[in-house]
Every structure is written in C-alpha cells, then in structure tokens.
Design an enzyme around this catalytic site. Structure first.
Site, PDB file in Angstrom:
ATOM      1  N   GLY A  72       0.817  -1.207   0.000  1.00 58.37           N
ATOM      2  CA  GLY A  72       0.000   0.000   0.000  1.00 58.37           C
ATOM      3  C   GLY A  72       0.850   1.255   0.000  1.00 58.37           C
ATOM      4  O   GLY A  72       1.971   1.263   0.511  1.00 58.37           O
ATOM      5  N   GLY A 114       0.323   5.742   0.239  1.00 60.25           N
ATOM      6  CA  GLY A 114      -0.607   6.843   0.472  1.00 60.25           C
ATOM      7  C   GLY A 114       0.132   8.087   0.876  1.00 60.25           C
ATOM      8  O   GLY A 114       1.367   8.153   0.833  1.00 60.25           O
ATOM      9  N   GLN A 142       0.675   9.262   3.717  1.00 57.21           N
ATOM     10  CA  GLN A 142       1.517   9.128   4.895  1.00 57.21           C
ATOM     11  C   GLN A 142       2.722   8.226   4.658  1.00 57.21           C
ATOM     12  O   GLN A 142       3.593   8.124   5.510  1.00 57.21           O
ATOM     13  CB  GLN A 142       0.691   8.578   6.055  1.00 57.21           C
ATOM     14  CG  GLN A 142      -0.367   9.532   6.571  1.00 57.21           C
ATOM     15  CD  GLN A 142       0.229  10.831   7.042  1.00 57.21           C
ATOM     16  OE1 GLN A 142       1.142  10.863   7.847  1.00 57.21           O
ATOM     17  NE2 GLN A 142      -0.304  11.929   6.532  1.00 57.21           N
ATOM     18  N   GLY A 143       2.807   7.552   3.511  1.00 54.92           N
ATOM     19  CA  GLY A 143       3.979   6.743   3.243  1.00 54.92           C
ATOM     20  C   GLY A 143       3.669   5.435   2.549  1.00 54.92           C
ATOM     21  O   GLY A 143       2.561   5.204   2.067  1.00 54.92           O
ATOM     22  N   THR A 144       4.679   4.564   2.487  1.00 60.87           N
ATOM     23  CA  THR A 144       4.587   3.276   1.806  1.00 60.87           C
ATOM     24  C   THR A 144       4.551   2.143   2.829  1.00 60.87           C
ATOM     25  O   THR A 144       5.302   2.154   3.796  1.00 60.87           O
ATOM     26  CB  THR A 144       5.800   3.086   0.870  1.00 60.87           C
ATOM     27  OG1 THR A 144       5.843   4.177  -0.046  1.00 60.87           O
ATOM     28  CG2 THR A 144       5.688   1.784   0.102  1.00 60.87           C
ATOM     29  N   VAL A 145       3.686   1.164   2.583  1.00 55.44           N
ATOM     30  CA  VAL A 145       3.529   0.048   3.504  1.00 55.44           C
ATOM     31  C   VAL A 145       4.095  -1.222   2.876  1.00 55.44           C
ATOM     32  O   VAL A 145       3.758  -1.563   1.739  1.00 55.44           O
ATOM     33  CB  VAL A 145       2.045  -0.172   3.860  1.00 55.44           C
ATOM     34  CG1 VAL A 145       1.898  -1.296   4.876  1.00 55.44           C
ATOM     35  CG2 VAL A 145       1.427   1.105   4.405  1.00 55.44           C
ATOM     36  N   LYS A 159       5.616   0.582   7.540  1.00 52.78           N
ATOM     37  CA  LYS A 159       5.249   1.822   6.863  1.00 52.78           C
ATOM     38  C   LYS A 159       6.407   2.808   6.885  1.00 52.78           C
ATOM     39  O   LYS A 159       6.883   3.196   7.938  1.00 52.78           O
ATOM     40  CB  LYS A 159       4.015   2.449   7.516  1.00 52.78           C
ATOM     41  CG  LYS A 159       3.549   3.687   6.778  1.00 52.78           C
ATOM     42  CD  LYS A 159       2.186   4.118   7.251  1.00 52.78           C
ATOM     43  CE  LYS A 159       1.710   5.293   6.417  1.00 52.78           C
ATOM     44  NZ  LYS A 159       0.381   5.747   6.809  1.00 52.78           N
ATOM     45  N   ASP A 207      -6.226  12.622  10.604  1.00 56.33           N
ATOM     46  CA  ASP A 207      -6.485  12.112   9.256  1.00 56.33           C
ATOM     47  C   ASP A 207      -7.543  11.011   9.322  1.00 56.33           C
ATOM     48  O   ASP A 207      -7.333   9.896   8.862  1.00 56.33           O
ATOM     49  CB  ASP A 207      -5.194  11.586   8.625  1.00 56.33           C
ATOM     50  CG  ASP A 207      -5.324  11.368   7.121  1.00 56.33           C
ATOM     51  OD1 ASP A 207      -6.263  11.931   6.512  1.00 56.33           O
ATOM     52  OD2 ASP A 207      -4.497  10.642   6.545  1.00 56.33           O
TER      53      ASP A 207
END
Length: 346
Positions: A32, A34, A36-39, A52, A149
């Site tokens: 994932g 978004g 806020q970052g990469t998971v 994340k 958020d």
C-alpha cells in the site's frame, strides 16, 4: 530484539531483523501507498507485519516520533490498533503495531458502491459507533491524542467487521499548530484550513463526513469537486436529504431513524467547530441507534466475494504494523530514552 524493562510486550527490534523481515525493503513487498507513506508486508519472528515508511523529511519530525511512541504505547483499546514495539537503528525510526488481517472500511464502502456486497444499516452503524468510540477514547485521555487524518482508509476491519482506528502519523498531543497540511481532501475541516491548528473538533468533522458516506454510499468529493458535506447540508435545509440516501438501506429502518443519523452527521459538520458534539457523545448516540429494534431486525448477510469473506476470516493473526517517521541524517540511537519514555507513559 529485546524487551523494554518494565514494559511487558513492548519490543525493540534490531536493524537486521527489520531488513530481513522486509527483504531489504523489496518493492515486491509493498502492499500500500498513500499520503503518509509506503507500507511493506513483512514477517518478524514468524509474525506477519506491515512496515510503513513515511515520505516526510521535515527536520521537525524527529521529535514527533518520540512523541508518538510515548502517547501510543499507553493506549490500550479494542477499537484502536495496538503499538507493540519499535526499531530505532535506521535514519528514520520505525514503530511496530498490531496488524489487522481483514480489509478497511474504504474497501468495504467501495464494494458496497459496486453493489457486490450488501452492508446493512445495522452493520454500518456498529462500525461507526466503534470508530467513534475509539476517537472518543483518544480525545478523553489526560493528554488528548488527535488523529488528524480520520477517513475510511484508516479504519481497519478485523474479524467480525470489528473496527480498529489506525495510522496515527498525524497524531499530536493537545492542540498544536502544524507546520504543514494534515489530512485528506474531502475530510478536512474548513476551520483547520484557516490556521492549521489541529483540534479534537477537526476529527469530529472528518468523522461526520464518514457518517455521510455510510448513509448515502457516495464519495466525499464529486467529479465536479463538490463536497458531500456541502451537498448534504443543502439537502437537509431544503428537506430533500432522503434523495441522497443509499437505496440499499432505506427499507431497513424508518425515515425517523435515518433522519436522526443525518442530524447527528450535520452536528459533526457544524460551523463554528466549537458547537460540534464530542466524540464520546457521538459514539453513545450511534450505539443507541444501532441497537434499536427496527435496525436490529435486518441481520447482516455473509460478505463473500471471490473467496474473500469480509465477516469471517478465521482466527485473526497476531500481527503488527511498522511505521517509519520522518527521514533525517544520522542514525537514531534512542533506546535508552525510549525505555524511559515508555516507562513514564505507564
């Protein structure tokens, strides 16, 4: 890996453990991405985790990590993703959280919109009540935690569709002016855009938008960039709100119950923000509505699609989330401070 003295269950992971778990952050492990970052999907000690890596590189984010570690470690609530440990041996420190096996409310809403699933009004109200309960708990702590958020993608759905609030990358203690915009378009409180000062009432506004999504099945922003909040507020004023309701739930309760939900959502969106209810009050009202006889008379059918069963996924794995906060020069060596901070948080 070592346990923090006096903090049962809290683990400090070593750099090599994280690198091995993520296969050196292999792109194939990404599950994932978004704002806020990469998971990344990974495995630590036989446990499935998600790591994340945040995109922000602001120098001020250094202390945000320590703040988040302290405030999240002390949170223990059935509807909030649990902090389990961290790793402080990278340029950007990482947190290890409980990981929920099932999907998110965002994914459930998307499937509902495509008419591939039917989510009853009772199920929608219960998920909303559990999410509101989580935010109410965070806001009522001695040092309130503000999410910043709130949106369906940050509400995880565990076995039985139990809601768990996640992703506290924007969390802060008390009311504090932010150096950059937080939140997601469509869910951001107009008042927050004026001063960038995050308050509990901003979370209430965002939650109000989620209530409207659950009630109407519509997205927070139309193709014409008109907000669902403004459209619904106008419809409430001219008495046509029923035209915006999701046709899937209209026959599951009286118009009186649906109107009560609509009024609650409008209260969450009210301007000025100080007139909005607190999340504990919102949760209480949603629980009352969810348990009403006419809502309870429509049981939730199984949510099965191509082998995926949203409602029953088998036993939920003991899993976790790894979050990276910020990115700065040098390597954090904060184990001692972390142990002291988490002990103080107890």
């Amino acid at each position: 890996m070592m346990k923090a003295e006096g903090n049962i269950g809290f683990t400090l992971y070593k750099r090599v453990e994280i690198e091995t778990a993520t296969k050196n952050f292999n792109k194939a492990q990404i599950i994932g991405e978004g704002g806020q970052g990469t998971v990344y999907k990974a495995v630590l000690d036989g446990t499935v985790v998600a790591k994340k890596k945040c995109k922000e590189i602001d120098e001020s984010r250094k202390m945000d990590f320590m703040q988040e570690l302290v405030i999240l470690y002390r949170v223990n609530h059935p509807n909030i993703v649990k902090l389990l440990g961290c790793c402080l041996q990278f340029e950007a420190p990482m947190l290890v959280y409980e990981f929920v096996e099932n999907k998110t409310l965002q994914e459930l809403l998307d499937l509902q919109r495509s008419k591939r699933f039917h989510v009853t009004l009772g199920t929608r109200l219960r998920i909303a009540a559990e999410s509101a309960n989580a935010l109410g708990h965070l806001h009522s702590l001695p040092h309130p935690i503000l999410h910043g958020d709130v949106k369906p993608a940050n509400i995880l759905l565990a076995e039985g569709l139990v809601a768990k609030m996640s992703d506290f990358g924007c969390s802060t203690i008390d009311e504090k002016t932010q150096s950059m915009l937080k939140g997601t378009p469509g869910y951001i409180d107009p008042e927050y855009l004026l001063e960038y000062q995050l308050t509990a009432k901003n979370d209430v506004y965002s939650f109000g938008v989620i209530l409207l999504e659950l009630l109407t099945g519509k997205r927070p922003l139309s193709k014409e960039s008109k907000t669902l909040a403004s459209m619904f507020q106008e419809a409430m004023m001219d008495g046509t709100f029923h035209e915006l309701l999701d046709s899937e739930i209209i026959d599951e309760a009286s118009m009186g119950v649906l109107h009560q939900i609509a009024v609650l959502a409008i209260q969450c969106l009210a301007l000025p923000g100080m007139t909005r209810p607190v999340m504990e009050q919102v949760a209480k009202e949603l629980r009352r509505l969810a348990l009403s006889d006419e809502v309870q008379q429509c049981p939730q059918p199984s949510l099965v699609l191509e082998g995926l069963n949203f409602a029953v996924m088998g036993s939920m794995c003991t899993t976790s989330l790894l979050y990276t906060e910020g990115n700065s020069t040098g390597v954090y060596d904060l184990e001692k401070k972390t142990l002291m901070s988490t002990e103080f948080a107890r």
